[in-house]
Design an enzyme around this catalytic site. Structure first.
Site, PDB file in Angstrom:
ATOM      1  N   GLY A  83       0.757  -1.316   0.012  1.00  0.00           N
ATOM      2  CA  GLY A  83      -0.036  -0.093  -0.037  1.00  0.00           C
ATOM      3  C   GLY A  83       0.809   1.348  -0.183  1.00  0.00           C
ATOM      4  O   GLY A  83       2.201   1.023   0.242  1.00  0.00           O
ATOM      5  N   ARG A  86       3.951   6.123   1.729  1.00  0.00           N
ATOM      6  CA  ARG A  86       4.660   7.224   1.991  1.00  0.00           C
ATOM      7  C   ARG A  86       4.014   8.206   0.652  1.00  0.00           C
ATOM      8  O   ARG A  86       4.961   9.023   0.112  1.00  0.00           O
ATOM      9  CB  ARG A  86       6.189   7.463   1.846  1.00  0.00           C
ATOM     10  CG  ARG A  86       6.555   6.679   0.658  1.00  0.00           C
ATOM     11  CD  ARG A  86       8.041   6.991   0.453  1.00  0.00           C
ATOM     12  NE  ARG A  86       8.556   6.095  -0.607  1.00  0.00           N
ATOM     13  CZ  ARG A  86       9.763   6.539  -0.992  1.00  0.00           C
ATOM     14  NH1 ARG A  86      10.403   7.485  -0.797  1.00  0.00           N
ATOM     15  NH2 ARG A  86      10.252   5.696  -1.983  1.00  0.00           N
ATOM     16  N   LYS A 106       4.149  12.143  -3.335  1.00  0.00           N
ATOM     17  CA  LYS A 106       5.364  10.944  -2.885  1.00  0.00           C
ATOM     18  C   LYS A 106       6.247  11.486  -1.999  1.00  0.00           C
ATOM     19  O   LYS A 106       6.630  12.519  -2.242  1.00  0.00           O
ATOM     20  CB  LYS A 106       5.947  10.343  -3.966  1.00  0.00           C
ATOM     21  CG  LYS A 106       6.777   8.854  -3.831  1.00  0.00           C
ATOM     22  CD  LYS A 106       7.045   8.413  -5.061  1.00  0.00           C
ATOM     23  CE  LYS A 106       8.110   7.313  -4.795  1.00  0.00           C
ATOM     24  NZ  LYS A 106       8.484   6.492  -6.197  1.00  0.00           N
ATOM     25  N   ASP A 118       9.305   6.029   7.364  1.00  0.00           N
ATOM     26  CA  ASP A 118       8.922   7.323   8.120  1.00  0.00           C
ATOM     27  C   ASP A 118       7.915   8.033   6.990  1.00  0.00           C
ATOM     28  O   ASP A 118       7.562   9.165   7.412  1.00  0.00           O
ATOM     29  CB  ASP A 118      10.412   8.103   8.086  1.00  0.00           C
ATOM     30  CG  ASP A 118      10.937   8.212   6.788  1.00  0.00           C
ATOM     31  OD1 ASP A 118      10.641   7.632   5.742  1.00  0.00           O
ATOM     32  OD2 ASP A 118      12.204   8.914   6.966  1.00  0.00           O
ATOM     33  N   GLY A 119       7.648   7.354   5.905  1.00  0.00           N
ATOM     34  CA  GLY A 119       6.810   8.149   5.078  1.00  0.00           C
ATOM     35  C   GLY A 119       7.224   9.283   4.098  1.00  0.00           C
ATOM     36  O   GLY A 119       6.655   9.997   3.654  1.00  0.00           O
ATOM     37  N   ARG A 169       3.315  13.692  -8.705  1.00  0.00           N
ATOM     38  CA  ARG A 169       3.271  13.004 -10.057  1.00  0.00           C
ATOM     39  C   ARG A 169       2.127  12.826 -10.472  1.00  0.00           C
ATOM     40  O   ARG A 169       1.102  12.508 -10.031  1.00  0.00           O
ATOM     41  CB  ARG A 169       4.041  11.419 -10.164  1.00  0.00           C
ATOM     42  CG  ARG A 169       3.501  10.415  -9.100  1.00  0.00           C
ATOM     43  CD  ARG A 169       4.559   9.074  -9.290  1.00  0.00           C
ATOM     44  NE  ARG A 169       3.872   8.008  -8.485  1.00  0.00           N
ATOM     45  CZ  ARG A 169       4.508   7.018  -8.448  1.00  0.00           C
ATOM     46  NH1 ARG A 169       5.690   6.924  -8.609  1.00  0.00           N
ATOM     47  NH2 ARG A 169       3.918   6.167  -7.696  1.00  0.00           N
ATOM     48  N   ASP A 245       3.929  -5.036  -7.492  1.00  0.00           N
ATOM     49  CA  ASP A 245       3.241  -3.823  -7.162  1.00  0.00           C
ATOM     50  C   ASP A 245       3.637  -2.516  -7.735  1.00  0.00           C
ATOM     51  O   ASP A 245       3.307  -1.389  -7.813  1.00  0.00           O
ATOM     52  CB  ASP A 245       3.583  -3.416  -5.566  1.00  0.00           C
ATOM     53  CG  ASP A 245       5.163  -3.586  -4.983  1.00  0.00           C
ATOM     54  OD1 ASP A 245       5.451  -4.758  -5.370  1.00  0.00           O
ATOM     55  OD2 ASP A 245       5.570  -2.634  -4.856  1.00  0.00           O
ATOM     56  N   ASN A 246       5.020  -2.687  -8.527  1.00  0.00           N
ATOM     57  CA  ASN A 246       5.537  -1.693  -9.465  1.00  0.00           C
ATOM     58  C   ASN A 246       5.133  -1.815 -10.979  1.00  0.00           C
ATOM     59  O   ASN A 246       5.832  -1.365 -11.682  1.00  0.00           O
ATOM     60  CB  ASN A 246       6.839  -1.690  -9.576  1.00  0.00           C
ATOM     61  CG  ASN A 246       7.577  -1.046  -7.903  1.00  0.00           C
ATOM     62  OD1 ASN A 246       6.600  -0.604  -7.344  1.00  0.00           O
ATOM     63  ND2 ASN A 246       8.595  -1.668  -7.369  1.00  0.00           N
ATOM     64  N   ASP A 255       6.982   4.033 -10.485  1.00  0.00           N
ATOM     65  CA  ASP A 255       7.909   3.830  -9.420  1.00  0.00           C
ATOM     66  C   ASP A 255       9.224   3.465  -9.928  1.00  0.00           C
ATOM     67  O   ASP A 255       9.798   2.476  -9.918  1.00  0.00           O
ATOM     68  CB  ASP A 255       7.383   2.483  -8.592  1.00  0.00           C
ATOM     69  CG  ASP A 255       6.176   2.943  -7.590  1.00  0.00           C
ATOM     70  OD1 ASP A 255       5.780   4.121  -7.803  1.00  0.00           O
ATOM     71  OD2 ASP A 255       5.872   2.168  -6.740  1.00  0.00           O
TER      72      ASP A 255
HETATM   73  P1  AMP Z   1       8.620   0.741  -3.572  1.00  0.00           P
HETATM   74  O1  AMP Z   1       9.912   0.411  -3.127  1.00  0.00           O
HETATM   75  O2  AMP Z   1       8.758   2.257  -3.707  1.00  0.00           O
HETATM   76  O3  AMP Z   1       7.991   0.237  -4.621  1.00  0.00           O
HETATM   77  O4  AMP Z   1       7.768   0.789  -1.908  1.00  0.00           O
HETATM   78  C1  AMP Z   1       7.514  -0.526  -1.501  1.00  0.00           C
HETATM   79  C2  AMP Z   1       6.465  -0.613  -0.422  1.00  0.00           C
HETATM   80  O5  AMP Z   1       7.238   0.214   0.528  1.00  0.00           O
HETATM   81  C3  AMP Z   1       5.498   0.536  -0.664  1.00  0.00           C
HETATM   82  O6  AMP Z   1       4.267   0.010   0.097  1.00  0.00           O
HETATM   83  C4  AMP Z   1       5.795   1.803  -0.369  1.00  0.00           C
HETATM   84  O7  AMP Z   1       4.847   2.692   0.190  1.00  0.00           O
HETATM   85  C5  AMP Z   1       6.798   1.291   0.968  1.00  0.00           C
HETATM   86  N1  AMP Z   1       7.649   2.352   1.411  1.00  0.00           N
HETATM   87  C6  AMP Z   1       8.804   2.679   0.737  1.00  0.00           C
HETATM   88  N2  AMP Z   1       9.596   3.758   1.321  1.00  0.00           N
HETATM   89  C7  AMP Z   1       8.828   4.257   2.380  1.00  0.00           C
HETATM   90  C8  AMP Z   1       8.887   4.963   3.573  1.00  0.00           C
HETATM   91  N3  AMP Z   1      10.068   5.713   3.508  1.00  0.00           N
HETATM   92  N4  AMP Z   1       8.042   5.189   4.474  1.00  0.00           N
HETATM   93  C9  AMP Z   1       7.081   4.275   4.338  1.00  0.00           C
HETATM   94  N5  AMP Z   1       6.708   3.367   3.461  1.00  0.00           N
HETATM   95  C10 AMP Z   1       7.547   3.217   2.372  1.00  0.00           C
HETATM   96 MG    MG Z   2       6.438   0.857  -5.543  1.00  0.00          MG
END
Ligand code: AMP
Ligand code: MG
Length: 468
Positions: A83, A86, A106, A118-119, A169, A245-246, A255
């Site tokens: 989900g 962030r 984002k 940390d979001g 974005r 998810d990407n 992503d």
């Molecule tokens: P991604 O690597 O961007 O495809 O992210 C994979 C998952 O990790 C997704 O659910 C993102 O929302 C979560 N995520 C990535 N970076 C953060 C962050 N700094 N804080 C919270 N969730 C994160």
């Molecule tokens: Mg992603």
């Protein structure tokens, strides 16, 4: 101004998201606003509005911020709950010509999906996404777009203190293979159907009311994704985290984490520090395409036919066609890269033989220079195989090949050493190298001297980090 929001996802798909406002950025500073894109969207914002609305400092009127639920296979292992951890979907914008786009922030703070994170986002990775996605858009490859980057005024912690930033974005939508998997894994087939109906209406409206809309939907996603991955391969793009998810249902690239472009041709190229097995290596991307689409097909099986055996057969027949579909798209991409007009039975062999002859020659420059042997030769350690190959290509390509090569092959790509330089300088407060590189990759067919060449040998092997 007011933004023409019309938030169908939030309205029509209750239970697929959580409503949550972005964090209020303490000291937003607009670092970048993509004016041509803003104009196309009909977003006539002032810089002050953009800094506030596109950072989370203020929620624009009509927005309905949500975090979307999704799951995903990450490096082959299933995570039932990922989900938006962030990211906040502000809503959907209707353009003056009636198109619908998601507007998402984002790096805009924690959500119930954040788990340990940390979001937040650091400036460097958000600017990387801008460079990569703007380049892909400039060469005509479907992608989400970067509308703005706003420095939040916060310090965030990764391995060290870094400036925080929010990327705004724009996407055809943020529906992912993993969105379907989230509900499928919980056995919520009604919600999978609702998502499929929504995706069909939004992205594949000609399927509405047909006999087999869900099979048509699977076919359509296969077709768009096969074309997309073929186009990535054409420019040497390595996504780096082709988790389910990407992978977007719309067929857009999405992503951009540890992604980068292959320079010297090497099928096994991997840049991501965490991809130790090479699952997402350059030459593995077409296989992962099939793997990910099989995960999508799984979620759709109950919709394909009331008879489970027949449904599985229908899905399998589609999945078996992916490799051939990809090969067709790839050949079309390569014909263009080689400046070939029309189709010839020998084109596949001509392409394969070039790859076999390439050694580690620069992927981008080789195609660009095929018509000029004097400038081509220095790209190769051993030119023997090329000497045999070139006359075959010349005979097939014929008149006007040089112009077609220049029109089909970008001269400028985001070169790894220049991306690093630009992001490092920006992190230290100097946006000038980033601005120069961005403007070069936005006009990739203009051969700007300063952006043409691969990294000097001292640059070494390039490693990218997910450390977002
Ligand atoms: P991604 O690597 O961007 O495809 O992210 C994979 C998952 O990790 C997704 O659910 C993102 O929302 C979560 N995520 C990535 N970076 C953060 C962050 N700094 N804080 C919270 N969730 C994160
Ligand atoms: Mg992603």
């Amino acid at each position: 101004m007011t933004i023409a929001f019309d938030n169908t996802y939030a309205r029509d798909l209750p239970g697929t998201y959580l409503r949550i406002a972005p964090d209020v950025a303490p000291a937003p500073r607009l670092l970048l606003l993509n004016r041509p894109l803003a104009d196309r969207l009909g977003l006539d914002m002032t810089d002050t509005e953009a800094a506030a609305w596109l950072s989370g400092a203020a929620v624009p009127p009509g927005a309905d911020p949500i975090a979307q639920a999704y799951a995903g296979h990450q490096f082959g292992g299933f995570s039932p709950q990922l989900g938006d951890g962030r990211a906040h979907l502000l809503g959907e914008v209707l353009t003056p010509d009636g198109q619908r786009f998601d507007l998402q922030l984002k790096g805009s703070g924690k959500t119930p999906f954040s788990r340990g994170g940390d979001g937040k986002a650091a400036l460097g990775p958000m600017l990387r996404e801008v460079l990569i996605s703007e380049f892909l858009a400039a060469v005509g490859i479907p992608t989400t777009r970067a509308l703005a980057v706003v420095a939040t005024g916060e310090t965030i912690w990764r391995e060290r203190a870094l400036p925080g930033a929010v990327l705004a974005r724009v996407a055809a939508s943020h529906l992912r293979v993993g969105t379907f998997q989230f509900f499928w894994a919980r056995g919520d087939q009604a919600q999978v159907k609702a998502l499929a109906d929504y995706a069909i209406a939004r992205h594949y409206p000609t399927l509405v009311g047909t006999d087999q809309p869900y099979l048509g939907f699977l076919d359509a996603v296969i077709e768009r994704q096969a074309r997309l991955i073929a186009q990535w391969m054409g420019v040497g793009f390595i996504h780096g985290v082709m988790n389910t998810d990407n992978m977007a249902i719309s067929g857009e690239s999405i992503d951009f984490g540890p992604c980068a472009f292959m320079e010297g041709y090497a099928p096994g190229t991997v840049f991501s520090s965490i991809d130790r097995q090479g699952r997402y290596a350059y030459a593995n991307q077409p296989a992962i395409l099939g793997w990910n689409l099989a995960r999508l097909a799984e979620t759709l099986v109950p919709l394909l036919d009331p008879d489970p055996d027949r449904a599985v057969d229908l899905a399998n027949a589609r999945l078996e066609g992916i490799a051939g579909r990809y090969r067709t798209e790839w050949l079309a991409v390569m014909r263009r890269k080689l400046g070939l007009v029309g189709e010839d039975a020998g084109d596949a062999a001509l392409t394969d033989d070039l790859l076999a002859a390439m050694g580690g020659a620069d992927w981008t420059l080789t195609f660009l220079r095929l018509g000029d042997e004097a400038s081509l030769r220095p790209l190769f350690d051993d030119f023997t195989a090329m000497r045999a190959w070139l006359p075959r290509w010349r005979a097939r390509a014929g008149e006007g090949a040089a112009q077609r090569l220049a029109a089909a092959n970008p001269a400028v790509i985001p070169r790894n050493h220049q991306v690093e330089e630009a992001l490092t300088a920006a992190t230290d407060g100097d946006m000038a190298p980033f601005q120069a590189l961005l403007s070069a990759v936005q006009q990739p067919f203009v051969p700007q001297e300063a952006f043409l060449l691969p990294a000097p040998t001292g640059f070494g092997a390039y490693v990218t980090y997910c450390g977002t």
